[in-house]
Motif scaffolding. Structure first.
Motif, PDB file in Angstrom:
ATOM      1  N   ARG A  96     -20.176   0.159  23.669  1.00 51.49           N
ATOM      2  CA  ARG A  96     -20.602  -0.763  22.615  1.00 51.49           C
ATOM      3  C   ARG A  96     -19.796  -2.053  22.634  1.00 51.49           C
ATOM      4  NH1 ARG A  96     -20.026   1.778  16.866  1.00 51.49           N
ATOM      5  NH2 ARG A  96     -17.855   1.104  17.124  1.00 51.49           N
ATOM      6  N   GLU A 110     -21.542  -5.717  23.139  1.00 53.15           N
ATOM      7  CA  GLU A 110     -21.452  -6.739  22.093  1.00 53.15           C
ATOM      8  C   GLU A 110     -20.748  -7.989  22.603  1.00 53.15           C
ATOM      9  OE1 GLU A 110     -23.030  -6.773  19.278  1.00 53.15           O
ATOM     10  OE2 GLU A 110     -23.868  -4.821  19.805  1.00 53.15           O
ATOM     11  N   ARG A 164     -23.195  -9.857  24.661  1.00 54.06           N
ATOM     12  CA  ARG A 164     -24.249 -10.410  23.803  1.00 54.06           C
ATOM     13  C   ARG A 164     -23.793 -11.726  23.171  1.00 54.06           C
ATOM     14  NH1 ARG A 164     -25.830  -5.907  20.932  1.00 54.06           N
ATOM     15  NH2 ARG A 164     -27.704  -5.570  22.184  1.00 54.06           N
ATOM     16  N   THR A 165     -22.525 -11.788  22.778  1.00 52.35           N
ATOM     17  CA  THR A 165     -22.028 -13.027  22.174  1.00 52.35           C
ATOM     18  C   THR A 165     -21.974 -14.175  23.184  1.00 52.35           C
ATOM     19  OG1 THR A 165     -19.689 -12.514  22.628  1.00 52.35           O
ATOM     20  CG2 THR A 165     -20.598 -11.730  20.530  1.00 52.35           C
TER      21      THR A 165
END
Length: 324
Positions: A51, A55, A58-59
């Motif tokens: 995760r 994440e 993704r940022t």
């Protein structure tokens, strides 16, 4: 007034732990694509099962999808995850003229090639693995439906009935428990002495090394923390190995925020490891969290060295190619 003295805690770090070469290659594939082409970069499935990693990417501009039909017509890079994909996926990407980048771990690709060779030689193939895991779905999808039979347990191995025992081979998922897999393989070999296995075992070096380190540490600690995501097969196997080796308490956590402190009451020796898709920063955060409550003594126990193991990026992203 002096602060109360913190209790002492001996932490034993397993080595190696955390990122393997295949995971590094997969993450670097997304990051280099973002650097070279800018966002967005589409990624089919989680690039690796963690995760924190997902994440973070993704940022930076990565867009994660489960299927290609979620991606609009685009010139942006489309990355296939480290777990590998069925042949239908690159075929669909080609049909839609996507700029596809395959981040499949080379050790998973090795299993794909083995299965294809067995099939071309007329062998029935058994795959030892977990149903529904993306790596298994990808391997099964290299060949026509029914060409590969999935075996998950010793019981299934005992009941397996091939069409022709003289033309039989097996491959395995790369992230399995060494001991569990050995038991299934032993069952198959006892029943079918002519069965053909890999020249070099399919369980990858990183899975093997991390499990061996846990085997060394688990018997001598009161509890074991495995850092990794619940959907990470290799991380789940580390927790199981710790339990099998006699560790009274073994827990899988995403990071420091997930720690249940009641589990560590009365613990004087704590083992810590991390799955192959878990970044070292998460281990450091857990050490920091324990340092706030305990006076730490930290040692490391090593099972193997992984120095020098490196997988090159997909060809379009290699510096010489990208500069052309």
């Amino acid at each position: 007034m002096t602060a109360p003295r913190k209790p002492e805690l001996h932490i034993v770090l397993c080595s190696p732990r955390g990122f393997c070469a295949g995971v590094v290659r997969a993450i670097d594939t997304v990051e280099r694509a973002l650097k070279l082409y800018g966002p967005p970069v589409y990624v089919r499935h989680e690039i690796v099962h963690n995760r924190h990693v997902v994440e973070s990417l993704r940022t930076k501009g990565a867009i994660f999808v489960e299927e290609l039909d979620e991606i609009p017509d685009t010139d942006a890079p489309v990355v296939f995850s480290a777990h590998g994909v069925p042949k239908s996926i690159p075929a669909e990407a080609e049909r839609r003229n996507f700029f596809a980048l395959d981040a499949t771990c080379p050790l998973v690709t090795k299993v794909h090639r083995e299965a294809e060779i067995h099939f071309k030689r007329g062998r029935e193939i058994a795959m030892i693995g977990h149903a529904g895991h993306p790596e298994v779905v990808g391997t099964l999808g290299q060949l026509p439906p029914g060409a590969v039979i999935l075996i998950e347990t010793v019981e299934q191995a005992k009941k397996f009935q091939p069409n022709d025992a003289s033309k039989l081979a097996f491959v395995t998922q790369t992230t399995l428990s060494i001991d569990d897999t050995a038991a299934i393989v032993a069952t198959l070999k006892a029943r079918f002495p002519d069965i053909i296995g890999p020249h070099k075992e399919d369980i990858c070096y990183a899975t093997t090394n991390r499990q061996l380190a846990v085997k060394k540490v688990a018997p001598v600690v009161d509890a074991m923390i495995v850092v990794g995501s619940p959907n990470s097969s290799n991380s789940q196997r580390l927790r199981e190995v710790a339990e099998h080796e006699g560790c009274p308490r073994a827990v899988l956590v995403n990071g420091a925020a997930d720690l249940d402190w009641s589990m560590f009451e009365g613990v004087s020796r704590l083992g810590i490891t991390a799955g192959a898709s878990a970044p070292e920063v998460l281990v450091e955060e857990i050490l920091d969290a324990f340092a706030e409550k305990y006076t730490l003594r930290v040692d490391s126990v090593s099972a193997a060295s992984e120095d020098g193991i490196f997988f090159p990026l997909p060809r379009p992203l290699r510096p010489a190619t990208a500069a052309e």
